[in-house]
Design a protein around this motif. Structure first.
Motif: not given
Lengths: 448, 231
Positions: A213, A229, A232, A234-235, B227-230
């Motif tokens: 990841k 992340h 993504q 925004y996380i 929170t969506p799956e990473i």
């Protein structure tokens, strides 16, 4: 004798055969073969900053005129037409007496992982510049590929491990991504950053964890290290809290195969060691005693922030790099001649002193390749010697030592090939500011 | 002063990390002397709380929540502090207003120093500084980059409330929240059934001022999505 300006930033190919240095607004490239070096590439940022300013002023003027016209039209003011017809030329502001010198720095010289691209940031138009490295070109190995300006000065960059994406952290705290092969485009208020801090960003790394990841780690002037992340963005994964001063440098050690370690430092008296994925501060290494005798009046805080006794000294770590092997980490404190090398001990997750090396002049910057440490020195008092020190790891003594013959050879090459190149000389503007990291220190505005 | 520059290095006090924050001084009624711990955590925040009208009206409506106002202007913060002290003194018997307090801080910079991941259930942004000029838009309290930080401190299902009398700002805030993958707009039916929306429209000093001037008020509320799956 003309003095050549010290080397402000440096990077080397992994095998040490190509060395890229920044001198003022110029990039120079040296090829090293069998202990001998030669100049094989050069590029000067000749962009006139006044032109950039003129463009900006003219754009703002056009906007203001348009705004005035709309306003007057709304109120049915007849003078709307006169404004339209008046075509004043924009006044370009010129710095007045005593205004600080404006320097056209090049920064953040970075080599792509495949060593096909060189990336630098230019202050003149706040751009990221990408070069193709063409080893077969006898005239100049540097071939300009792309120059992409940004709204705010890029302060730190990182490149993805497939060499396709450049991640740019700017002075205003925003992070943008740019595809290496995309066309140059206008970046304005409509282009949203992928993530941001409300503070100047000082360092950025892109890292993959053991599960493949991806993450972007960013550090700022407000003691914050943020793990986000990717893609993504925004996380937010979390913040690594623990610094009490600005952060100037981050490093993910290459020898740590699981990629879970992170080093950070800046205005604090410690080097911090983290498990960034687990959000754990593993240990801190205090360097105060090591550096104490090198902290001089050159480190006195500026008058504005000075105490009554006039003895307040301010200093910080300028840069951390992790060496490719042996679990080693090197760093130095700004405006000192001492290189400090630490060794990571996996048993108790600490950093222990491994070696210190004192140079004849202050260290400006450093970098590593597969086998060597490259150090550049503030050599303006040395009559065109001691630009660069190449340090080799000696297996017998288990310590680093200066490769005198290669270092001398490089110094000679620099002196002889650049002596006719006025751009690289210490000219009327004097030495570029070399010790600017400490300016990141916050002093607080007590009145507001 | 009406405004404060959020980018300045103010002399601020903030904890190194959320665990270091001493909440007992702000909410002494919820501090357990025996365990030396707080019995509750802050779950509702009013970012840029101004003169504290919203806090005061929320207090009796949410007796089981600790509510915190954050304000960057020193004088205004002092005023709200005094106001809450007075309210607490006048309501000693009923233990009223023990669940609200105010803190001087720069939420745009230091929110994550105060709150853990998913700690908050509601965040209010009432009549924020509009920062009209385009080059000042980064100073706005709702930007796509800050929303990711608000999403971090908000729990899933938590709500962001926005209200403004400046239509351009309303459009800007709604646009950025709608575009953010972790937020979803709540519809007008939801708004009309939510007691906080009613309080927000009428409680704040700014809201009252707009009412006196018979101006418009624009409301937009958003739910924090899972929170969506990473990837």
């Amino acid at each position: 004798m003309s003095l050549i300006h010290p080397i402000q930033d440096i990077v080397s190919s992994e095998d040490g055969s190509l060395i890229f240095g920044i001198i003022k607004n110029e990039v120079v490239v040296f090829r090293v073969e069998e202990g001998k070096s030669q100049l094989v590439g050069k590029w000067v940022d000749e962009l006139d900053r006044n032109e950039v300013i003129r463009e900006k002023v003219e754009k703002e003027q056009a906007r203001q005129i348009a705004e005035n016209i709309t306003k007057k039209r709304k109120t049915n003011d007849e003078s709307a037409k006169t404004i339209e017809s008046e075509n004043k030329t924009a006044k370009i502001p010129t710095p007045g007496l005593g205004a600080p010198t404006v320097y056209s720095h090049l920064r953040n010289v970075t080599l792509s992982h495949g060593e096909k691209l060189l990336i630098i940031c230019a202050d003149s138009d706040k751009s990221v510049i990408i070069f193709d490295i063409d080893n077969d070109n006898k005239e100049n190995v540097l071939q300009l590929k792309k120059r992409q300006p940004y709204p705010k000065r890029p302060n730190a960059i990182a490149i993805s491990d497939d060499d396709k994406l450049i991640v740019i952290a700017d002075k205003f705290g925003d992070v943008y991504t740019m595809s290496v092969d995309s066309d140059v485009k206008k970046i304005d208020g409509n282009v949203e950053p992928v993530l941001g801090h409300v503070s100047m960003l000082t360092s950025i790394v892109v890292v993959k964890d053991s599960e493949n990841k991806k993450y972007i780690i960013t550090a700022d002037r407000d003691e914050h290290i943020k793990v986000t992340h990717y893609p993504q963005t925004y996380i937010v994964k979390h913040w690594l809290f623990g610094h009490n001063e600005f952060i100037s440098s981050l490093s993910v050690p290459q020898w740590n195969k699981t990629n879970d370690l992170l080093l950070s430092a800046g205005g604090d008296r410690y080097l911090y060691l983290w498990n960034w994925g687990k959000n754990e501060l593993l240990s801190k290494f205090n360097y105060e005693k090591l550096i104490d005798k090198y902290i001089t009046d050159a480190h006195l805080a500026s008058e504005r922030f000075q105490n009554e006794e006039n003895n307040l000294r301010e200093y910080c770590v300028s840069k951390i790099v992790s060496l490719p092997s042996n679990r080693l980490v090197a760093f130095f404190v700004e405006a000192t001649p001492l290189l400090i090398i630490l060794k990571y001990s996996p048993e108790d997750n600490t950093l222990k002193l491994f070696q210190t090396m004192e140079f004849a002049f202050n260290i400006i910057t450093m970098n590593v390749n597969n086998n060597q440490l490259l150090i550049t020195l503030d050599n303006h008092e040395s009559q065109n010697k001691d630009f660069i020190k190449i340090l080799d790891f000696n297996e017998n003594t288990d310590r680093f030592s200066t490769n005198e013959s290669l270092s001398n050879n490089l110094d000679t090459t620099i002196a002889s090939t650049l002596i006719e190149d006025k751009t690289s000389h210490i000219g009327s503007t004097g030495i570029y500011p070399l010790y600017t990291t400490i300016n990141l220190k916050k002093h607080g505005e007590s009145y507001s | 002063r009406a405004h404060s520059n959020p980018f300045s290095d103010h002399q601020l006090e903030y904890p190194e990390k959320p665990a270091d924050m001493d909440w007992s001084k702000l909410y002494p009624y919820y501090y357990d002397e025996n365990t030396k711990e707080m019995t509750k955590k802050v779950t509702i925040t009013d970012i840029g709380c101004g003169f504290g009208g919203l806090l005061i009206d929320l207090s009796p409506e949410f007796p089981n929540d600790l509510i915190l106002g954050m304000e960057i202007r020193v004088q205004v913060t002092n005023y709200v502090e005094d106001r809450i002290i007075a309210l607490r003194t006048n309501n000693v018997e009923t233990k009223g207003y023990q669940n609200i307090n105010v803190l001087r801080g720069n939420a745009m910079k230091f929110l994550p120093n105060f709150f853990e991941k998913g700690q908050l259930s509601k965040m209010f942004f009432c009549f924020p500084d509009p920062h009209f000029k385009q080059r000042k838009h980064k100073a706005r309290i709702i930007t796509n980059t800050l929303l990711s930080e608000y999403a971090y401190v908000l729990k899933e299902g938590g709500i962001i409330y926005t209200i403004t009398d400046v239509e351009d700002l309303h459009i800007w805030m709604a646009k950025h929240l709608e575009e953010h993958p972790l937020f979803e707009r709540l519809d007008e039916t939801w708004e009309s059934n939510d007691k906080c929306v009613q309080i927000m429209r009428h409680a704040t000093e700014e809201g009252k001022k707009v009412e006196r001037k018979k101006g418009d008020k624009f409301v937009a509320c958003f739910k924090r999505l899972p929170t969506p799956e990473i990837i």
